[in-house]
Motif scaffolding. Structure first.
Motif, mmCIF file in Angstrom:
data_model
loop_
_atom_site.group_PDB
_atom_site.id
_atom_site.type_symbol
_atom_site.label_atom_id
_atom_site.label_comp_id
_atom_site.label_asym_id
_atom_site.label_seq_id
_atom_site.Cartn_x
_atom_site.Cartn_y
_atom_site.Cartn_z
ATOM 1 N N ASP B 152 0.835 -1.202 0.000
ATOM 2 C CA ASP B 152 0.000 0.000 0.000
ATOM 3 C C ASP B 152 0.872 1.254 0.000
ATOM 4 O O ASP B 152 0.612 2.209 -0.733
ATOM 5 C CB ASP B 152 -0.907 0.027 1.241
ATOM 6 C CG ASP B 152 -1.931 -1.095 1.216
ATOM 7 O OD1 ASP B 152 -1.832 -1.973 0.344
ATOM 8 O OD2 ASP B 152 -2.820 -1.087 2.082
ATOM 9 N N GLN B 153 1.906 1.235 0.825
ATOM 10 C CA GLN B 153 2.776 2.404 0.915
ATOM 11 C C GLN B 153 3.543 2.628 -0.375
ATOM 12 O O GLN B 153 3.734 3.758 -0.812
ATOM 13 C CB GLN B 153 3.752 2.245 2.085
ATOM 14 C CG GLN B 153 3.094 2.437 3.438
ATOM 15 C CD GLN B 153 4.045 2.106 4.572
ATOM 16 O OE1 GLN B 153 4.686 1.052 4.571
ATOM 17 N NE2 GLN B 153 4.146 3.009 5.533
ATOM 18 N N ARG B 154 3.967 1.546 -1.000
ATOM 19 C CA ARG B 154 4.700 1.700 -2.265
ATOM 20 C C ARG B 154 3.809 2.323 -3.329
ATOM 21 O O ARG B 154 4.237 3.184 -4.094
ATOM 22 C CB ARG B 154 5.228 0.342 -2.746
ATOM 23 C CG ARG B 154 6.284 -0.242 -1.827
ATOM 24 C CD ARG B 154 7.216 -1.200 -2.542
ATOM 25 N NE ARG B 154 6.584 -2.402 -3.051
ATOM 26 C CZ ARG B 154 6.298 -3.475 -2.325
ATOM 27 N NH1 ARG B 154 6.555 -3.488 -1.028
ATOM 28 N NH2 ARG B 154 5.755 -4.529 -2.877
ATOM 29 N N GLU B 157 3.398 5.947 -2.500
ATOM 30 C CA GLU B 157 4.651 6.652 -2.774
ATOM 31 C C GLU B 157 4.822 6.868 -4.267
ATOM 32 O O GLU B 157 5.277 7.930 -4.706
ATOM 33 C CB GLU B 157 5.805 5.821 -2.200
ATOM 34 C CG GLU B 157 7.088 6.561 -1.972
ATOM 35 C CD GLU B 157 7.906 6.674 -3.233
ATOM 36 O OE1 GLU B 157 8.786 7.545 -3.281
ATOM 37 O OE2 GLU B 157 7.670 5.887 -4.205
ATOM 38 N N PHE B 158 4.448 5.872 -5.032
ATOM 39 C CA PHE B 158 4.548 5.988 -6.490
ATOM 40 C C PHE B 158 3.681 7.135 -6.999
ATOM 41 O O PHE B 158 4.123 7.947 -7.819
ATOM 42 C CB PHE B 158 4.117 4.667 -7.132
ATOM 43 C CG PHE B 158 4.098 4.708 -8.629
ATOM 44 C CD1 PHE B 158 5.270 4.539 -9.351
ATOM 45 C CD2 PHE B 158 2.910 4.932 -9.315
ATOM 46 C CE1 PHE B 158 5.252 4.586 -10.737
ATOM 47 C CE2 PHE B 158 2.892 4.985 -10.706
ATOM 48 C CZ PHE B 158 4.073 4.811 -11.409
ATOM 49 N N LEU B 159 2.461 7.216 -6.494
ATOM 50 C CA LEU B 159 1.562 8.294 -6.926
ATOM 51 C C LEU B 159 2.130 9.651 -6.522
ATOM 52 O O LEU B 159 2.094 10.608 -7.299
ATOM 53 C CB LEU B 159 0.171 8.079 -6.326
ATOM 54 C CG LEU B 159 -0.574 6.860 -6.876
ATOM 55 C CD1 LEU B 159 -1.876 6.636 -6.130
ATOM 56 C CD2 LEU B 159 -0.840 7.018 -8.372
ATOM 57 N N LEU B 160 2.683 9.716 -5.318
ATOM 58 C CA LEU B 160 3.301 10.970 -4.887
ATOM 59 C C LEU B 160 4.423 11.372 -5.834
ATOM 60 O O LEU B 160 4.566 12.541 -6.184
ATOM 61 C CB LEU B 160 3.895 10.818 -3.483
ATOM 62 C CG LEU B 160 2.977 11.083 -2.305
ATOM 63 C CD1 LEU B 160 3.770 11.041 -1.021
ATOM 64 C CD2 LEU B 160 2.284 12.428 -2.455
ATOM 65 N N ARG B 194 -5.860 -4.087 -5.191
ATOM 66 C CA ARG B 194 -6.371 -4.030 -3.814
ATOM 67 C C ARG B 194 -5.752 -2.873 -3.036
ATOM 68 O O ARG B 194 -6.422 -2.235 -2.219
ATOM 69 C CB ARG B 194 -6.058 -5.341 -3.100
ATOM 70 C CG ARG B 194 -6.956 -6.477 -3.535
ATOM 71 C CD ARG B 194 -6.653 -7.719 -2.705
ATOM 72 N NE ARG B 194 -6.280 -8.814 -3.571
ATOM 73 C CZ ARG B 194 -7.140 -9.703 -4.060
ATOM 74 N NH1 ARG B 194 -8.411 -9.615 -3.769
ATOM 75 N NH2 ARG B 194 -6.719 -10.675 -4.837
ATOM 76 N N ALA B 195 -4.467 -2.617 -3.309
ATOM 77 C CA ALA B 195 -3.789 -1.519 -2.611
ATOM 78 C C ALA B 195 -4.498 -0.202 -2.911
ATOM 79 O O ALA B 195 -4.748 0.609 -2.021
ATOM 80 C CB ALA B 195 -2.322 -1.453 -3.039
ATOM 81 N N ILE B 196 -4.859 -0.021 -4.176
ATOM 82 C CA ILE B 196 -5.559 1.209 -4.552
ATOM 83 C C ILE B 196 -6.891 1.310 -3.823
ATOM 84 O O ILE B 196 -7.267 2.362 -3.309
ATOM 85 C CB ILE B 196 -5.765 1.246 -6.079
ATOM 86 C CG1 ILE B 196 -4.440 1.599 -6.745
ATOM 87 C CG2 ILE B 196 -6.828 2.255 -6.451
ATOM 88 C CD1 ILE B 196 -4.520 1.618 -8.243
#
Lengths: 229, 229
Positions: B152-154, B157-160, B194-196
DNA sequence: GGTTTCACTTGATAATAGTCAAGCGTCGCG
DNA sequence: CGCGACGCTTGACTATTATCAAGTGAAACC
C-alpha cells in the motif's frame, strides 16, 4: 599510518589503479586515513557529500533509515572497495549513512582534489565510470533478487555468491553477523534462520559463521527454479 | 528523421548537454534513430553491450527475466532519459532486456564513438558520471522502498512521485498500464488493485488511468509511517 | 452488431514472511 | 565464578501478499 599493504590495496582498487604512482601520492596521504571502531559512523544520511571512500581494512555498511527507525542495508563494502562516488559526484548530500560493522580503516578522497585530477587525467574518469557501472549492476541484481526470489532462494543465492568461482563441495566463512546478512537480503533474522534450516536438505549446512555446501550445482538449481514449478 | 524537437531533447538530456553542438552532430545522425513498436525488443538480456540509448519519445522498459519466465522490471525510461550507459561502459553484455512499452523513438550511441569523444573532451565524462550517479540513486531508492514499505505504501509513494513538486490537491494521469506499474513496484496486479482500493480513504482515487489525490500531505504521512506505529 | 480480447477487479484460499516471546549458548566483565 | 548482554534459534500466531479463478467492462476487430 599508510602501510605497504595499504598501498597495494590502493594500487589494485578499481577506481585508482589507472593513476600513476606520483598522482596517487598527490591525492592521498596519512591524513586521508581514518580508523573507526565497530558501530562508529563515517557519515550520516543527509550530510553534505564532499568525499568518497575506500575501505583499506574491515567492513563498512551503507544503509538507509526511514523516519520510523527501520533500517535497510544497501550494501556492505570490504577491503579494496570504494563507495559514495556517486553522491560525491552529484555534490549534494549522502542519500545513505555509512557505519563500520567491524573495526575498520577507511581512506577518504576529497571531491575537489579528485575533480582536479580527473580534469588533468581523463583516464581516471574511465576508471570511475567502470566502478560506478559495477555498483549499478550490483544494485540491479539486488532488485531482481528481491522481486523474483523467495527468502530461501535469496539465502541460497547469497551463499553461492560467497563461493565465488568454486564449484562442487565448498566450505566458507560468513562475512558478518547473520542479522546483517538477513537485512542485506531484505528479511528478518528469524526468517533467515528458518531459511537456513529449510535449505539444509539441499546439502547446505551453516553452524556459527562456518558454512558448507555439499554440491553447488544442486543449490544453483534451487535458486534458478521459478515459483511455479 | 531528426526533428527540431529531437534536437531539443538531445541538448537538454543530462548526458549530452555538455557537448558543443558540433560534437553532438558528429556523434548522432538520422541513422542513430530507431522507431520501435510497442512490444518490440531493443536488445535482449545477454546481448553484447555496444551502445547506450536515449529515448526521444515513448517509453522503454528495462527488465530481467529469470529462467522460469518471471519478469522483474528494473525501470521504465521516458523521453529525454538515457539508459544502459553502465553496461555499454563495462563493455560486457546487457544484464537486462529493453523493450518498448508504447511505440517509441530511440537513439543509440555507439560505445566506440563515445569513448573517442570522451578522450577528447573530458567534460563529457562528468556529464556521464552525473547521469550514472542519478541512476544509482534511483536504484538505491527502489531498494529501500522494497525493503521498508508495504505494498500500500509503495503504491502511495509511487503516486506521490508522479505529483512532482505539486502539493495539496492533485490530479494526474498514470504513465502506463497498471500491470506494468505493479511489476515496477514489485507486486502482482491483483495486489496493486487491492492496494488502490485500500488507500482510497486517504483521499486517493484512481479510475482508469486518471488519478486524483485530495491532499498530498496526508498521503505523505501514510508513506512515512513505519510499520510498528 | 456481435464477438473476441485484454486489462482490470474481486473473491476465496494458500503460501510466505513478520511479530512476539521464550529459551539457549557464548562471550566479556565485574 | 556468576551475571548480563548479545546473537541466534524456535514456536505459536498474525499479517501480508500471492495464487487461482471467475466476472466485468471497454476497446478492437471482423
Amino acid at each position: 599510518m599508510l602501510t605497504p599493504e595499504d598501498w597495494t590495496i590502493l594500487r589494485k582498487s578499481a577506481i585508482l589503479r589507472d593513476l600513476p604512482a606520483g598522482d596517487l601520492a598527490a591525492l592521498v596521504d596519512e591524513r586521508s586515513v581514518r580508523s573507526i571502531e565497530r558501530g562508529q559512523v563515517l557519515f550520516q544520511q543527509g550530510d553534505p557529500a564532499r568525499a568518497f571512500f575506500l575501505v583499506l581494512s574491515g567492513q563498512v555498511k551503507l544503509s538507509r533509515v526511514n523516519p520510523g527507525g527501520d533500517e535497510a542495508i544497501v550494501h556492505i563494502y570490504g577491503s579494496g572497495e570504494s563507495f559514495a562516488e556517486a553522491a560525491m559526484f552529484l555534490g549534494g548530500r549522502y542519500p545513505v549513512a555509512a557505519e563500520a560493522v567491524v573495526a575498520s580503516r577507511v581512506m577518504h578522497i576529497e571531491s575537489d582534489a579528485l575533480r582536479r585530477k580527473v580534469a588533468e587525467r581523463p583516464e581516471i574518469a574511465f576508471a570511475m565510470m567502470a566502478s560506478m557501472s559495477r555498483h549499478l549492476k550490483v544494485l540491479v541484481d539486488q532488485i531482481e533478487k528481491m522481486k523474483l526470489l523467495s527468502a530461501d532462494q535469496r539465502v541460497a543465492e547469497f551463499l553461492l555468491g560467497l563461493c565465488g568461482e568454486k564449484t562442487g563441495a565448498v566450505t566458507l566463512t560468513l562475512p558478518h553477523e547473520k542479522s546483517l546478512i538477513a537485512n542485506r537480503l531484505g528479511m528478518k533474522p528469524a526468517t533467515f534462520s528458518r531459511a537456513i534450516a529449510r535449505i539444509r536438505d539441499l546439502g547446505v549446512d551453516v553452524t556459527g559463521n562456518q558454512a558448507s555446501i555439499r554440491d553447488t550445482s544442486a543449490v544453483l538449481a534451487f535458486v534458478n527454479r521459478s515459483a511455479e514449478e
